[in-house]
Motif scaffolding. Structure first.
Motif, short mmCIF file in Angstrom:
data_model
loop_
_atom_site.label_atom_id
_atom_site.label_comp_id
_atom_site.label_asym_id
_atom_site.label_seq_id
_atom_site.Cartn_x
_atom_site.Cartn_y
_atom_site.Cartn_z
N ASP A 1 3.43 24.17 -5.86
CA ASP A 1 4.27 23.42 -4.93
C ASP A 1 3.47 22.90 -3.74
N ASP A 2 2.34 23.54 -3.45
CA ASP A 2 1.49 23.11 -2.34
C ASP A 2 0.22 22.41 -2.82
N TRP A 3 0.18 22.03 -4.08
CA TRP A 3 -1.07 21.51 -4.67
C TRP A 3 -1.57 20.26 -3.95
N ALA A 4 -0.68 19.52 -3.31
CA ALA A 4 -1.11 18.32 -2.58
C ALA A 4 -2.08 18.67 -1.45
N LEU A 5 -2.05 19.92 -0.97
CA LEU A 5 -2.95 20.32 0.10
C LEU A 5 -4.39 20.48 -0.38
N GLY B 1 -6.50 27.33 3.90
CA GLY B 1 -7.61 28.06 3.30
C GLY B 1 -7.74 29.48 3.78
N GLY B 2 -6.98 29.87 4.81
CA GLY B 2 -6.97 31.26 5.24
C GLY B 2 -5.98 32.11 4.47
N VAL B 3 -5.04 31.49 3.76
CA VAL B 3 -4.00 32.22 3.04
C VAL B 3 -4.25 32.19 1.53
N TYR B 4 -4.79 31.06 1.03
CA TYR B 4 -5.02 30.91 -0.40
C TYR B 4 -6.48 30.51 -0.64
N THR B 5 -6.88 30.63 -1.89
CA THR B 5 -8.14 30.03 -2.33
C THR B 5 -7.80 28.77 -3.10
N ASP C 1 0.85 -1.18 0.00
CA ASP C 1 0.00 0.00 0.00
C ASP C 1 0.89 1.24 0.00
N VAL C 2 0.68 2.10 -0.95
CA VAL C 2 1.45 3.34 -1.04
C VAL C 2 0.55 4.48 -0.63
N VAL C 3 0.95 5.22 0.36
CA VAL C 3 0.16 6.35 0.82
C VAL C 3 0.93 7.63 0.59
N GLU C 4 0.20 8.73 0.51
CA GLU C 4 0.83 10.02 0.29
C GLU C 4 1.60 10.44 1.53
N THR C 5 2.73 11.07 1.32
CA THR C 5 3.58 11.49 2.44
C THR C 5 2.96 12.68 3.15
N GLU C 6 2.89 12.61 4.47
CA GLU C 6 2.35 13.71 5.26
C GLU C 6 3.46 14.72 5.53
N THR C 7 3.09 15.95 5.80
CA THR C 7 4.05 16.97 6.16
C THR C 7 4.49 16.79 7.61
N ASP C 8 5.57 17.48 7.97
CA ASP C 8 6.07 17.37 9.34
C ASP C 8 5.04 17.83 10.34
N ASP C 9 4.22 18.84 9.97
CA ASP C 9 3.22 19.38 10.89
C ASP C 9 2.17 18.34 11.22
N GLU C 10 1.99 17.34 10.34
CA GLU C 10 0.93 16.36 10.55
C GLU C 10 1.45 15.07 11.18
N ALA C 11 2.73 15.02 11.50
CA ALA C 11 3.29 13.81 12.11
C ALA C 11 2.57 13.53 13.43
N GLU C 12 2.24 12.27 13.63
CA GLU C 12 1.46 11.90 14.82
C GLU C 12 2.26 12.15 16.08
N GLY D 1 -4.97 23.92 14.86
CA GLY D 1 -3.98 23.04 15.45
C GLY D 1 -3.13 22.21 14.52
N PHE D 2 -3.24 22.40 13.20
CA PHE D 2 -2.48 21.53 12.30
C PHE D 2 -1.59 22.32 11.34
N GLY D 3 -1.09 23.45 11.81
CA GLY D 3 -0.12 24.21 11.03
C GLY D 3 -0.66 24.64 9.69
N GLN D 4 0.21 24.62 8.68
CA GLN D 4 -0.18 25.09 7.35
C GLN D 4 -1.29 24.24 6.76
N ALA D 5 -1.26 22.93 7.01
CA ALA D 5 -2.27 22.05 6.43
C ALA D 5 -3.66 22.38 6.96
#
Length: 860
Positions: free
Chosen positions: A773-777, A762-766, A510-521, A754-758
């Motif tokens: 570069d952030d399209w995965a979000l 939606g408060g910074v971009y539409t 199973d290949v899953v998308e890589t999470e950002t550091d801010d989302e690390a459990e 509570g989850f950083g940029q992720a």
């Protein structure tokens, strides 16, 4: 001040309409129509007005509403004069032909043609929409039912004339809107697309603006709420229900068409247009577009796009974000200047909301909190199958031991004392791993030995996941969800329960998308900790955090009334046409004495008595979820009102009451909650008020369509020039020109904060301007601010603002959650009991044989 996406518009700005008045003869002709099955072997039903309106929208390319012309709810809509309202006159030949063909389809080929002559003979009128408004001078504006939809159309039409400017770096991107035949605006030409490589998937989504015209308590003007959504598109036809189609003759309008599915001659499932739209278009000489294939939907080819039918896995998330809401609100203010509309806002009060206590109940306070259960001893029965889950449970219980830094060390099958009142017993239950149904009455027989007067609560491992693993999909395996059956079996033993999902190990392939550091459990196992907190909450464990967050000198009883109507779901003939009213009543008994904990009770409908929280939840979960015969309207509303009033009468009569109700669910039961009768109609507890006893009612409204969506806190300094400032932790209010005040609490979601940029992207971009570069979000849900309305139809001698502050504080200081809840604590508990019932939004068990007459006699 908090600005919102709600706008008050003057009556001079409502515009004109095109109206076809229909007399009683039309209603009589309609009543003679036979039941029909919507063209493709559907269940026969009485034709609704909406069926013909949808067909007329298809041929005209414009919104159409066909409804009774009445200011009040009607028992039989076909016995009332009706109106057909649209945006411009129909072509006479198109109108006559379309109505004739629609009726012929309903009658299965019989050419009776009773409706078309009556509709064609109606004299078209072009009145001002404002002429249908009554009661505005008193702050209680109301109008016929069709008015609210038509007013929203007029607003949407004006807004669609101007494209939406969206800043995108140094340039401005302009979003063109197209209106559909239901009055929504669609960004048809501006589609968001995202593709993933492993697995290979592509998804699309559109921005959609819905509009809802509503009233506000005491407000002389109607409010228009703008409701932005990020509507994801289906890449195949399976289970789809709604499609948008470019109209052949009116390119500025999109047909919003309800669709069904049927098998063709090759045995394949294919879509079809409901309400005979295709047949009507063909009769009027308009070729109906060919349905695209699944490949066409996957590549976004052709004139048709279908909406995703439900909350399915998708490569794009939900929500438009706070920045889009800010841009949209500014655009609406710029567009509507003549006449000028008024943006709804909330003013801050001096009352700040505090949360003195966070986290789980402290060990030193646990026995005091457990005294609120009414039991001398409480036992947690931990049922598990996987060793990892057992370890997670022992780690979550560790803070209640003498060695909080180490997992609890105890064996299975024996009680282990944690505190003076609390025990825990572990039991391995291999049946939890079974993929098929289990006879839980047999599997749980070992619990019989624990019927020793101790209050029991079960903490249960669950392995069911609605999303099967890759191996399960390839093997065609379907795992049965045991939670409903197991919860009911536990309820029958007077045991409340809370489930903890097993942690799954990722499969090698199973290949899953890589999470950002801010989302690390984080290292803490919050799922296990919160599950334990929820179980304590269900057992009735109440510590002093609610006492510390409120100031109640007169020891009132805080009552929550939760109502919800649910359709009966079983295999008996006609069961799907019957509904039942879910009624959950809770009472939080307060105390000034620090030695006496506040305690929770709920009403047991079977014994007609108030019982401790855990016992009442178990009794509720053992039986049918609702009460047949009780309903939101007419005699059913009277029965529900009488039953609830009888329950309130047996609460201690020497204590004042503060009653919390859900506005949307309860206003047809008690008309005094409706804006048009606010505070002047029937309310819960009316019969309990005496010169020496106060009874207050607080109405809580959390409806997305009725409570204005906050846009930004205009009084707060901006940390980012793009990101709208969030609301503060305080009580807000809005006072109308008639002097009536409503209060609000507004908040950002916990994800947003509570989850950083992720979480807050939606408060910074539409969605339109997110950098590549952030399209995965784009896969994330983009949260907006939300609000809860607090209104006081009867203050019972208290200060209304202090009552609103109490309700707000009981949302802000939760018992089992370190964030804000949507409803005050007593109402939150009632909703949690409903959601835990084994029948919640699921199959029904057979109702009790007790008759309503017998129930009424018991109530008396």
């Amino acid at each position: 001040m908090i600005s919102t996406l709600a706008f008050l518009f003057p009556y001079s700005g409502l515009g004109k309409i095109t109206l076809y008045p229909l007399n009683r003869e039309f209603g009589e002709a309609w009543s003679s129509l036979p039941s029909y099955g919507d063209a493709k072997n559907g269940k026969p039903r009485r034709p609704p007005y909406a069926g013909l309106a949808a067909a007329l929208s298809a041929v005209s390319g414009q919104p159409v509403v066909l409804m009774p012309h009445s200011y009040d709810p009607v028992d039989d809509e076909f016995a009332q004069p009706a109106v057909a309202v649209t945006t411009r006159p129909f072509d006479p030949w198109i109108l006559f032909t379309a109505v004739s063909e629609w009726e012929r389809c309903v009658r299965k080929g019989e050419n009776a043609n009773t409706l078309a002559p009556l509709l064609a003979a109606a004299e078209v009128e072009y009145p001002n929409l404002a002429s249908y408004v009554r009661g505005a001078e008193d702050g209680t504006p109301h109008a016929p039912g069709w008015f609210y939809r038509v007013a929203a159309w007029n607003f949407a039409q004006r807004l669609a004339r101007t494209s939406l400017p969206v800043p995108d770096g140094p340039r401005m991107r302009r979003i063109r809107w197209r209106m559909d035949t239901q009055g929504s605006l669609i960004s048809w030409d501006d589609v968001t697309k995202r593709t993933t490589l492993k697995p290979k998937r592509t998804g699309y989504a559109l921005h959609k603006l819905d509009f809802r015209v509503v009233t506000q308590p005491g407000e002389p003007l109607f409010a228009l709420h703008v409701l932005p959504t990020f509507s994801r598109l289906a890449t195949h036809w399976a289970s789809t229900r709604t499609a948008f189609i470019e109209h052949g003759t009116n390119k500025n309008t999109l047909l919003r068409m309800p669709i069904g599915h049927t098998k063709n001659s090759d045995g394949e499932w294919v879509p079809y247009a409901r309400n005979y739209a295709a047949e009507v278009l063909d009769a009027c000489g308009m070729d109906f577009t060919a349905w695209p294939t699944n490949d066409d939907l996957a590549e976004l080819r052709g004139q048709t796009r279908a909406l995703v039918p439900g909350p399915l896995p998708h490569v794009l998330g939900k929500g438009v974000g706070t920045r889009f809401n800010k841009i949209l609100a500014d655009h609406i203010n710029e567009t509507f200047k003549r006449p000028k509309i008024i943006q709804v806002g909330f003013e801050p009060t001096p009352i700040e909301l505090t949360r003195p206590t966070k986290g789980s109940i402290a060990r030193a306070d646990l026995d005091h909190a457990l005294a609120a259960t009414g039991s001398e001893a409480v036992r947690i029965i931990a049922l598990y199958s996987d060793g990892t889950t057992r370890r997670r449970m022992t780690e979550a219980l560790a803070p209640y031991t003498n060695t909080p830094d180490q997992p609890l060390d105890c064996s299975d099958h024996t009680d282990h004392r944690l505190t003076e009142r609390l025990f825990v017993r572990f039991q391995r239950l291999p049946a939890l791993d079974r993929a098929d149904r289990v006879d839980w009455h047999d599997e749980l027989a070992f619990l019989d030995q624990l019927e020793d007067g101790t209050l029991n609560g079960a903490w249960v491992e669950t392995i069911w996941n609605p999303k099967p693993t890759k191996r399960e999909r390839e093997a065609g395996q379907h795992r049965h969800d045991h939670k409903r059956d197991l919860r009911r079996a536990l309820y029958e033993r007077d045991i409340v329960s809370q489930f903890l999902a097993r942690q799954t190990t990722p499969e090698p392939d199973d290949v899953v998308e890589t999470e950002t550091d801010d989302e690390a459990e984080t290292p803490k196992d919050y799922k296990a900790i919160n599950a334990l907190r929820d179980l304590m909450f269900r057992l009735g464990c109440v510590d002093d955090r609610l006492r510390h967050a409120t100031h109640l000198a007169d020891e009132p009883i805080l009552v929550g009334i939760h109502l919800r109507q649910q359709r009966i779901s079983n295999r008996r003939p006609g069961a799907a046409d019957r509904t039942q009213m879910v009624e959950v009543l809770t009472a939080l008994h307060t105390s000034r004495d620090p030695a006496r904990p506040w305690h929770m009770e709920s009403y047991d409908h079977s014994t007609h008595d108030w019982r401790p929280q855990a016992a009442a939840e178990a009794a509720f979960g053992r039986g049918a979820i609702g009460r047949e015969g009780h309903a939101r309207h007419e005699e059913g509303a009277l029965l529900a009102r009488q039953h609830i009033d009888s329950a309130l009468k047996i609460l201690p009569s020497d204590r004042p009451l503060i009653i919390f109700v859900d506005t949307e669910a309860c206003r047809t039961i008690w008309p005094g909650l409706q804006n048009v009768h606010f505070g002047r109609g029937l309310l819960p507890g009316d019969d309990l008020r005496t010169p020496t006893r106060s009874v207050a009612v607080i109405a809580i409204n959390t409806s997305y369509g009725e409570v204005p969506t906050p846009v930004e806190n205009t009084a707060s300094p901006r940390k980012s020039p793009k990101r709208p400032p969030k609301p503060q932790d305080r009580l807000y209010r809005r006072t109308t020109s008639t002097g009536l005040t409503s209060w609000y609490i507004a908040q950002a979601s916990r994800t947003y904060e509570g989850f950083g940029q992720a979480g807050s992207i939606g408060g910074v971009y539409t969605r339109f301007t997110l950098p590549k570069d952030d399209w995965a979000l784009q896969r994330k849900d983009w949260h907006s601010f939300t609000a809860t309305q607090l209104a006081v139809p009867h203050a019972g001698g208290w200060d209304p603002e202090q009552l609103a502050a109490l309700a707000a504080q009981l949302c802000h200081q939760s018992l089992a959650w370190d964030a804000r809840t949507r409803h005050p604590f007593p109402l939150h508990v009632a909703g949690a009991m409903d959601r835990a019932h084994p029948e919640y939004r699921g199959p029904s068990i057979e109702p009790s044989v007790t008759t309503e007459a017998e129930e009424t006699q018991h109530d008396v």
